[in-house]
Design a protein around this motif. Structure first.
Motif, PDB file in Angstrom:
ATOM      1  N   ASP C   3      53.587  26.792 -39.390  1.00  0.00           N
ATOM      2  CA  ASP C   3      52.985  25.712 -40.159  1.00  0.00           C
ATOM      3  C   ASP C   3      51.530  25.648 -40.080  1.00  0.00           C
ATOM      4  O   ASP C   3      50.942  25.430 -39.103  1.00  0.00           O
ATOM      5  CB  ASP C   3      53.458  24.288 -39.742  1.00  0.00           C
ATOM      6  N   CYS C   5      49.519  23.711 -41.133  1.00  0.00           N
ATOM      7  CA  CYS C   5      48.938  22.350 -40.976  1.00  0.00           C
ATOM      8  C   CYS C   5      49.047  22.042 -39.339  1.00  0.00           C
ATOM      9  O   CYS C   5      48.275  21.035 -38.878  1.00  0.00           O
ATOM     10  CB  CYS C   5      49.954  21.404 -41.565  1.00  0.00           C
ATOM     11  N   ARG C 126      58.411  24.081 -36.169  1.00  0.00           N
ATOM     12  CA  ARG C 126      59.096  24.795 -37.302  1.00  0.00           C
ATOM     13  C   ARG C 126      59.551  23.749 -38.160  1.00  0.00           C
ATOM     14  O   ARG C 126      59.767  23.920 -39.426  1.00  0.00           O
ATOM     15  CB  ARG C 126      60.202  25.817 -36.600  1.00  0.00           C
ATOM     16  N   ALA C 129      57.590  22.279 -40.646  1.00  0.00           N
ATOM     17  CA  ALA C 129      57.047  23.033 -41.779  1.00  0.00           C
ATOM     18  C   ALA C 129      57.570  22.649 -43.026  1.00  0.00           C
ATOM     19  O   ALA C 129      58.813  22.431 -43.239  1.00  0.00           O
ATOM     20  CB  ALA C 129      57.428  24.390 -41.396  1.00  0.00           C
TER      21      ALA C 129
END
Lengths: 74, 965, 132
Positions: C3, C5, C126, C129
């Motif tokens: 991800d 982010c 995960r 994401a």
């Protein structure tokens, strides 16, 4: 999950605590030993309890809880 | 039933699905239930008990019948979304719902009344039950476990000021009011879109907009300005302290999510659902709830049938029927169970071509799927109405479950014939239809007021604006009669999901199960997948009739989570191995690389059990490892051992209080085996306590009790002995513990170039430095051999471990796992907390009196210990056992009897084959066992008995010369 | 699937010292018991307390979604965890220490749980994401 009002950490989920209820006293006389070891009041209504904030400040807290309504009292 | 689509399928959105072996076209994203209805599939399930054919009854999560298997578990067809290649089958039947082998059970229905299984199969005293149980269990239950691993489910904690459950008219009004006050707002809605009933009724308007448009716009605007709106998210439970758990089934590929939302204030706007009517064969495919038929038509554009008949007992149902007709569904008849219909509503109906039959009650549905409805008038006149769908509206059931979950009280409303919440509870207040205010204008006002109050309760200043104004939907939902006509007979179902009929309930009442809690448990009504949403009020009404009481006096059962079904995987974390943490030492990687068989052991530690060489089994590996310790040198990783540093001016006094062993007279640089007792004198934990300096101790505890010891140390210093000032630190993780033991231990350490204080005596401790880091070396161990424990900073352990192994190679060193350690400690008769210290034994029972110094004023367990000594008989005592056959290893846990036929006197606590003793040996706790020394006892085994002789509980080097040498 | 982010990075080795004091001995000190504090890195003076550098493992979890990652296991209101926030709390069955950082959080646990915590963080990243 119930929130327990920890005076040091603020309200935290009950899963962070160990509840010892009225707690074990430390008997210093053999007289009345069985009562001291095994008898608890189990009062319905307001009761003082010992809680250990295991996952937080690790302090033992004396908290007042209404055992009938499960609310913590100030 | 002959369902069809009101809007044709567009090729671009059409996918093919499979249900019970049939290939069907469906619209991507619609519910499986809508797809089945659109394809004219009327029988979608078989009932739970009788395997009667069932169709769809409800919509969304208030569907009691249509459980299907999709390969990911059992779900309601109403909650399954159509995707390309979806394959589903009805859950409770074989092979298919339309032809089910077990439907023969229905023919025996009259023979299977309430309590049938108990009455028939238990027999006198319940003796027959074990005989029948396996077959009954096999035949029971719905669905099978999916073969695939469970999909990921996320758990997520969230916090907000105001949580609103339900995005119908009341919920949106509440969320708007709270949002306007600046509150952090969460709005959860089970459906695909906000609006609730506004989505079904285009005649409902809010302000100048169509209600559905207002709902969508409001939700979007709130989202844009910071509120959180979760669609397809069903609140499943409300708990104390403002906690609501909600389950999100997101659209698209995102994993499902179990939300734990903690709110300062909660508005429950969960709405109401329609109540079915109770008449014979009311469960036939084609008999549905009116509101569900309307929702399928308005939201999914699917019609239930081509000529329907509606049976109702309230005014609001007229408006729903008119809305249904406007959606394009032909309703031929409306049967009103009441005698005097509202003139305005009746005129509205006749304008739409619906024929009204007032003052008639439903008697029975005809056909399967349904092709007619028989109704009866006051004078007993029957009418048979031809139809392909029967739409029921038995009044409104407010969904008070979330209010009730955490302990909110309910009262019976005579107007609604239903239970409604009493006030707010624990920061949660109900609004709208679930609060008994179903009409649009009332729902909006109620929601607005609740949202403002909730914001105030969350500590914000309520926004002063007024409530949204609604128009339309003025007809009352109040039924003027119950949902159970007097004429209800035969297989008139009350609980569809649990297959409970009106006859079952009346029978139960006659048999004395006439309290609502007993009725529920005896008939299982309300205990199935819909948790009584459909059945409860009718069941209460029937019980009230039978008892001649008011429904309010009968009361209701307690509602408990989950409010809607949710998959187990949502609760049980799908993280697999992550569910329980597994702890590693800095040497775990080495153990694994060396091929050790790893065990999950106490306190979640992952430890080497034994290190098999290729082709070697458990026994051979353990023998080899034990031999190395006894004859050469062994090395083991004891890092998980609990370790504490206790310091300060009162450290000695504190330990003297916590331990039954005197520790204040310990010289710095010395250690002592010490015991902790419970206040009742039982042994709690043991370990070696070292004194590093006058005001500083290094305390070791057992691995399994390390956390419990920490809790206890804190309890003693914070609660029992506030007069003592100490520093307490759990250093379990700081120090790895490498133990080198055996006759060649000294030589191995010297060859490794590690410092070893020359004059270190047994139980002595010295500090030294290895590679710039402070290390503590002790003469201690758990094997009875010459033994050195190296407490080294955890990250330094791998290098030191490797050095020792390399140096020890020419001395025959072996790494030793927990299996060999078990043998070595049994040979020495060392007790293990959890085996011999079983929570019942005191120190004397275990032969540990030498470690108790009771001649001191006070310590934990002292009073009980003094008292115990006055009654020394009948105590379990630790002894050794020699099996009569020296090659036979007594099973651990085997009961010990004095002779065959005697009562149990004790049990085997630990047992193994000992090469050092040249035979099998065992430890046991036996009542007054020490007095039996030299005598024979009998052991009860799973397959017979074995003989053994009681001996002293030490089988190797009884004088301890090797470990002191 | 990473991800963008959120980033998880193990930190350390670092010097960590436990000190006994009736008041907070430093702005980043974390309480691990009554009057018992952990001092990290530059603040940590070994002479003033007990060296526990080997007792803990830490991870820096940075990025705009860092709070969402922890929300999968921690029940505290992390939206309200502003600069200077430090807490000992529960993640699954494990006690963790959590510090707010300008770009995310630092989390530390007892060393034996480090592998578990790393795996837990990887899964949480995960699963978050694609946003929530």
């Amino acid at each position: 999950m119930r929130l327990v009002p920890c005076p040091h950490c603020g309200p935290r989920e009950a899963g962070e605590f160990v509840c010892l209820g009225e707690g074990s006293t430390h008997p210093v006389h053999a007289d009345g030993l069985a009562d001291a070891l095994y008898t608890r009041t189990n009062a319905k209504g307001p009761a003082e309890e010992l809680w250990w904030h295991k996952f937080g400040c690790r302090r033992w807290l004396r908290l007042r809880r209404n055992s009938a309504s499960n609310e913590f009292l100030p | 039933m002959s369902g069809y689509r009101l809007s044709p399928l567009v090729p671009a959105e059409t996918v093919e699905i499979e249900f019970d072996g049939l290939r069907l076209p469906a619209r991507r994203g619609e519910s499986l239930a809508a797809a089945l209805m659109a394809n004219g599939i009327s029988t979608v399930a078989r009932s739970f008990k009788y395997h009667r054919p069932r169709g769809l009854l409800g919509f969304g999560s208030w569907e009691p019948n249509a459980a299907v298997e999709t390969g990911e578990g059992t779900e309601l067809a109403t909650n399954v979304r159509v995707t390309e290649g979806l394959r589903a089958r009805a859950a409770n039947c074989w092979p298919w719902a339309r032809f089910d082998v077990k439907s023969v059970l229905g023919a025996f229905g009259a023979l299977m009344p309430a309590g049938f299984y108990y009455k028939t199969f238990r027999g006198p005293g319940g003796r027959m039950w074990p005989l029948f149980e396996p077959a009954i269990r096999r035949a029971a239950g719905i669905g099978r476990l999916p073969a695939r691993a469970a999909p990921d489910t996320v758990k997520r904690n969230a916090h907000c000021d105001v949580l609103v459950v339900g995005a119908g008219a009341a919920g949106i009004a509440a969320a708007l009011a709270a949002h306007a006050s600046g509150a952090r707002v969460f709005l959860v809605e089970e459906g695909d879109a906000p609006g609730g009933r506004l989505l079904d009724r285009s005649d409902l308007r809010v302000g100048h907009e169509v209600g559905a448009v207002w709902a969508r716009r409001s939700a979007e605007e709130m989202t844009t300005s910071g509120a959180r709106v979760l669609l397809r998210t069903a609140a499943t439970g409300r708990y104390e302290g403002g906690l609501v758990v909600a389950y999100e089934r997101p659209a698209g590929d995102r994993p499902a999510c179990l939300w734990k939302i903690r709110a300062r204030a909660i508005v429950l706007a969960t709405g109401a659902i329609e109540r079915p009517l109770v008449f014979a064969d009311n469960d036939r495919p084609g008999v549905v709830l009116l509101a569900a038929a309307l929702a399928y038509a308005a939201r999914s554009r699917v019609a239930i049938g081509r000529h329907a008949v509606a049976v109702v007992n309230n005014d609001a149902a007229y408006e729903d029927v008119m809305a249904l007709v406007r959606e394009g569904v032909h309703v031929r008849h409306l049967v009103d169970m009441r005698g005097n219909p509202d003139a305005r509503l009746a005129a509205g109906l006749s304008g739409l071509g619906v024929e009204l039959h007032a003052g008639f009650a439903p008697v029975s549905a005809m056909g399967c799927p349904v092709y007619g409805l028989r109704i009866a008038g006051a004078g007993g006149a029957y009418r048979d109405l031809a139809c392909d769908a029967v739409l029921m509206s038995g009044g409104s059931t407010p969904l008070v479950h979330l209010h009730s979950h955490a302990g909110g009280r309910l009262r019976h409303s005579e107007e609604l014939h239903a239970f409604v919440p009493v006030g707010a509870h624990d920061g949660a207040r109900s609004a709208g239809a679930c609060n008994g205010r179903a009409e649009l204008a009332a729902a909006l006002a109620d929601g607005h007021a609740a949202g403002s109050l909730a914001a105030t309760e969350a500590g914000l200043v309520a926004h002063g604006g007024g409530a949204p104004v609604g128009s339309g939907g003025t007809a009352s939902v109040h039924p003027s009669a119950g949902a159970v006509p007097e004429v209800a007979r035969g297989k008139a179902f009350v609980d569809f999901a649990a297959d409970v009929t009106v006859a079952d309930l009346r029978l139960a009442a006659r048999e004395g199960y006439d309290s609502v809690e007993l009725l529920k448990r005896y008939t299982t009504t309300g205990m199935a997948v819909d948790q009584g949403r459909i059945a409860n009020l009718s069941a209460i009404e029937i019980l009230a009739q039978a008892r001649g009481a008011a429904p309010g006096d009968v009361g209701t059962t307690t509602y408990r989570p989950p409010f809607v079904p949710l998959p187990f995987v949502a609760i049980a974390d799908a993280g697999g191995a992550l569910l329980r943490p597994s702890r590693t030492t800095t040497l775990t990687a080495w153990h694994e690389a060396a091929g050790a068989v790893m065990y999950e052991s106490g306190a979640n530690w992952r430890r080497p059990g034994y290190y098999p060489r290729s082709g070697e089994g458990l026994e051979a590996a353990v023998r080899r490892e034990c031999r190395a310790v006894r004859q050469a040198v062994g090395i083991y990783d004891s890092s998980p051992l609990g370790k504490f540093e206790i310091s300060g001016p009162d450290a000695a006094a504190f330990l003297d209080f916590v331990y039954a062993t005197r520790l204040s007279d310990l010289a710095p640089g010395r250690g002592r085996y010490a015991l902790q007792l419970h206040e009742d004198g039982r042994l709690f934990d043991d370990g070696i306590v070292f004194r590093l300096a006058p005001d500083r101790y290094f305390v070791t505890t057992t691995t399994g009790n390390a956390d419990a010891c920490h809790q206890r140390f804190e309890y003693c210093r914070q609660v029992l002995r506030q007069d003592l000032s100490i520093g307490l630190l759990n250093v379990t993780e700081q120090w790895a513990d490498i133990v080198v033991c055996g006759p060649a231990a000294r030589q191995t350490i010297a060859d490794a170039g590690l410092p070893m204080p020359e004059r270190l005596a047994f139980l002595g401790m010295a500090t030294c430095r290895i590679a710039e880091r402070g290390v503590r070396v002790a003469r201690a161990g758990f094997t009875g051999e010459l033994s050195f424990e190296y407490f080294v900073p955890a990250n330094a352990a791998p290098e030191i471990w490797t050095r020792l192994l390399e140096a020890g190679r020419r001395h025959g060193i072996e790494p030793v796992g927990s299996e060999a350690n078990h043998v070595l400690r049994i040979e020495k008769g060392f007790i293990s907390v959890g085996h011999e210290a079983d929570g019942i034994c005191g120190p004397d029972d275990l032969g540990l009196s030498f470690a108790v110094h009771a001649d001191r004023p006070d310590f934990v367990g002292r009073q009980a210990l003094l008292r115990d000594r006055s009654s020394p008989h009948g105590r379990p005592q630790l002894v050794g056992l020699f099996a009569r056959d020296p090659g036979f290893v007594l099973p651990e846990g085997a009961a010990v009897l004095r002779t065959t036929g005697d009562r149990t006197r004790g049990y085997v606590t630990a047992s193994c084959h000992s090469e050092a003793a040249g035979r099998s040996v065992a430890l046991a706790l036996i009542e007054d066992g020490r007095s039996l020394s030299g005598q024979d006892v009998t052991l009860a085994l799973a397959d017979g008995t074995a003989g053994a002789r009681v001996v002293a509980p030490v089988f190797y080097d009884p004088r301890g010369e090797r470990q002191r040498g | 699937m990473a991800d963008p982010c959120v980033t998880v990075r193990p930190i350390g080795p670092e010097r960590i010292v436990a000190v006994f004091d009736t008041g907070r001995p430093g702005p980043d000190a974390a309480a691990i018991g009554p009057d018992t504090w952990l001092m990290i890195g530059g603040d940590a003076d070994v002479a003033a307390g007990i060296d526990v550098s080997d007792s803990y493992a830490g991870f820096a979890v940075t990025g705009p979604s860092a709070a969402d990652v922890f929300a999968q296991g921690i029940a505290l209101d992390l939206d309200r965890a502003v600069a200077g926030f430090v807490a000992r709390t529960r993640l699954g069955d494990v006690a963790v220490l959590l510090w707010r950082m300008p770009d995310g959080f630092v989390v530390r646990c007892e060393r034996s749980y480090a592998d578990w915590l790393a795996a837990w963080l990887a899964r949480a990243v995960r699963l978050s994401a694609g946003g929530i």
